[in-house]
Design a protein around this motif. Structure first.
Motif, mmCIF file in Angstrom:
data_model
loop_
_atom_site.group_PDB
_atom_site.id
_atom_site.type_symbol
_atom_site.label_atom_id
_atom_site.label_comp_id
_atom_site.label_asym_id
_atom_site.label_seq_id
_atom_site.Cartn_x
_atom_site.Cartn_y
_atom_site.Cartn_z
ATOM 1 N N ASP A 68 29.768 -4.647 -1.977
ATOM 2 C CA ASP A 68 30.536 -5.380 -2.999
ATOM 3 C C ASP A 68 31.889 -5.738 -2.393
ATOM 4 O O ASP A 68 32.684 -4.853 -2.079
ATOM 5 C CB ASP A 68 30.691 -4.486 -4.240
ATOM 6 N N SER A 74 36.045 -2.171 -5.867
ATOM 7 C CA SER A 74 34.684 -2.530 -5.440
ATOM 8 C C SER A 74 33.716 -1.372 -5.680
ATOM 9 O O SER A 74 34.053 -0.203 -5.466
ATOM 10 C CB SER A 74 34.743 -2.905 -3.955
ATOM 11 N N GLU A 75 32.503 -1.725 -6.088
ATOM 12 C CA GLU A 75 31.457 -0.728 -6.324
ATOM 13 C C GLU A 75 31.209 0.080 -5.036
ATOM 14 O O GLU A 75 30.963 1.285 -5.080
ATOM 15 C CB GLU A 75 30.177 -1.456 -6.771
ATOM 16 N N SER A 76 31.293 -0.602 -3.899
ATOM 17 C CA SER A 76 31.051 0.080 -2.617
ATOM 18 C C SER A 76 32.106 1.160 -2.365
ATOM 19 O O SER A 76 31.815 2.186 -1.743
ATOM 20 C CB SER A 76 31.065 -0.927 -1.469
ATOM 21 N N HIS A 79 30.915 4.246 -4.123
ATOM 22 C CA HIS A 79 29.831 4.907 -3.361
ATOM 23 C C HIS A 79 30.430 5.707 -2.199
ATOM 24 O O HIS A 79 30.062 6.852 -1.935
ATOM 25 C CB HIS A 79 28.849 3.874 -2.803
ATOM 26 N N GLU A 300 29.901 0.751 2.362
ATOM 27 C CA GLU A 300 28.520 1.053 1.988
ATOM 28 C C GLU A 300 27.784 1.732 3.167
ATOM 29 O O GLU A 300 27.096 2.749 2.990
ATOM 30 C CB GLU A 300 27.843 -0.274 1.631
#
Ligand code: F0G
Length: 458
Positions: A68, A74-76, A79, A300
């Motif tokens: 992302d 960011s979603e990443s 993570h 990621e």
């Protein structure tokens, strides 16, 4: 089954190109006998570093595609943050573009003139970042770690007595931080025991000194703890890593090593005020706190890599493949740092080339010869990397003259390693004919990256 196989199969390949010995001679001359100046296309087996050179997994590449790339939140990042937190158990996770960026930020705040940063052995960029602030880096490695031929389980340990003595002599008020490198890269990739980490932590905390880990190769270190330290045989590497980080106030990490990423790093810590100061600097030099110099796709890849690296099938293969090369060389009489390290085999150039004095850089001479013989690229970890000059410009040599052959993760097969062993043994058999080198150009800091050398002339 006695054979330990590579626990992966190959889906994508890159060609290797073979140069003739005549071509290599010319290439080496044009590179001024410095492996950092040889174009990668002219290298057959590249053991310059295990940093950023890993083969990423199919899962990591899939992660790259789903990264992302949002600027903020960011979603990443989430993570990445969750994957790091699971291992280090610290609340503040700050992404950086690589390990040295984490060091630069940390030491800009913690360092400064008149201060001392203590370590088992500082890596060269860590030392440079400390010294750039005017502070001094001090290595307090155990004596066992300084004898390349000695076989001992934890030659990366810090010497507790030297640590206590240094604090008593210097005063704890001048020592803001102690950072233990796991595994000890510049000292042969040797591991540090959990017992030693606990003891260093106790001494530091008794004196109000922060205790950090330079965690680049944390999983390899924890695998050695599982195999060698009493009480850990039945604990998972992940559990061992969690325990190890639980003793630290913070850590710096280069994700280019044990996170199988081609770029990336982070700072992690417990202290909220220090984390805020670090983030303030991060925004100036790296980027917004949820990407810190990395693309979403890199975050990621790191998140997935951190899960893969604690897999014990992988670690068994990893550590065994290094040991395999060291065993072959030892059987042929080649002086190799004992026991084999976690990410590299270190040749003892001082023992192999006793006729070359340290001011003619025996390690660098050996690096040159390995390239000439078989297109193998290694790196000197000796007086070219760590040497200094006294007031009369005489060389103050490094503690050891080593050549590191770092094995990239999941990249080379056993036959590549067999070839490397053959090249080294051929060089060993004609070691009497190898000549020293002299420097013709050098920079002030980290000179080994850019130095020019030529064969020594009387
Ligand atoms: N600390 C250690 C122990 C390292 O080995 C390295 C890098 C760093 C910090 C810096 O991390 O490269 O991401 O900025 N070592 C590489 C090597 C370069 O070849 O050993 P970085």
């Amino acid at each position: 089954m006695a054979v330990i196989i590579e626990p992966f199969r190959i889906k994508s390949v890159e060609p290797l190109f073979v140069k003739t010995p005549e071509e290599r001679k010319q290439i080496l001359k044009e590179a001024h006998y410095n492996p950092f100046l040889i174009p990668a296309r002219d290298v057959l087996i590249d053991l310059l570093t295990d940093s950023g050179t890993s083969a990423m997994s199919a899962a990591q590449w899939a992660g790259v595609m789903s990264g992302d790339e949002s600027y903020a939140g960011s979603e990443s990042f989430f993570h990445f943050e969750a994957a790091v937190k699971e291992i280090v158990g610290m609340p503040f996770i700050i992404p950086t573009h690589q390990g040295r960026a984490a060091e630069k930020i940390l030491f800009s705040i913690i360092g400064g003139k008149g201060k001392y940063i203590l370590s088992n052995t500082l890596f060269d960029t860590t030392r440079a970042n400390i010294e750039y602030t005017g502070a001094e880096g001090v290595d307090l490695l155990c004596n066992e770690g300084m004898d390349p031929a000695l076989i001992a389980p934890f030659k990366g340990n810090m010497d507790i007595k030297k640590l206590e003595d240094f604090i008593a002599k210097t005063g704890a008020q001048n020592i803001p931080l102690c950072i233990v490198t796991v595994t000890n890269n510049s000292g042969g990739g040797q591991p540090v025991s959990m017992d030693n980490i606990k003891k260093v932590k106790d001494v530091c905390h008794r004196h109000g000194i922060l205790f950090y880990l330079d965690a680049c190769r944390f999983a390899e270190n924890c695998y050695f703890i599982q195999k060698r330290e009493p009480g850990y045989a039945n604990k998972s590497v992940l559990k061992i890593a969690q325990e190890m980080f639980s003793y630290a106030d913070g850590c710096t990490m280069s994700a280019k090593k044990d996170a199988f990423a081609n770029i990336g790093g982070f700072l992690a810590m417990h202290n909220p005020e220090l984390a805020q100061q670090c983030r303030n600097l991060l925004v100036i030099t790296e980027g917004f706190p949820t990407y810190g110099g990395l693309a979403g796709r890199d975050l990621e890849a790191i998140a997935i890599g951190l899960k893969e690296v604690v897999d014990e099938n992988y670690l068994q293969y990893r550590i065994r493949s290094i040991e395999y090369l060291a065993e072959k060389l030892t059987a042929a009489g080649v002086p190799v740092m004992q026991p084999a390290g976690g990410h590299a085999v270190y040749l003892d150039a001082k023992a192999m080339l006793p006729h070359i004095p340290v001011n003619q850089y025996p390690g660098q001479a050996l690096v040159a010869e390995l390239y000439l013989q078989g297109g193998v690229r290694g790196v000197e970890i000796g007086s070219l990397m760590f040497g200094k000059y006294d007031a009369n410009m005489n060389l103050i040599p490094a503690m050891m003259e080593l050549v590191r052959l770092a094995i990239p993760r999941r990249v080379y097969t056993q036959s590549h390693i067999d070839y490397v062993a053959e090249v080294i043994i051929e060089v060993y058999n004609k070691r009497d004919k190898i000549k020293g080198l002299e420097i013709t150009y050098e920079s002030l800091a980290l000179r080994h990256f850019t130095a020019h050398l030529k064969p020594f002339e009387e």
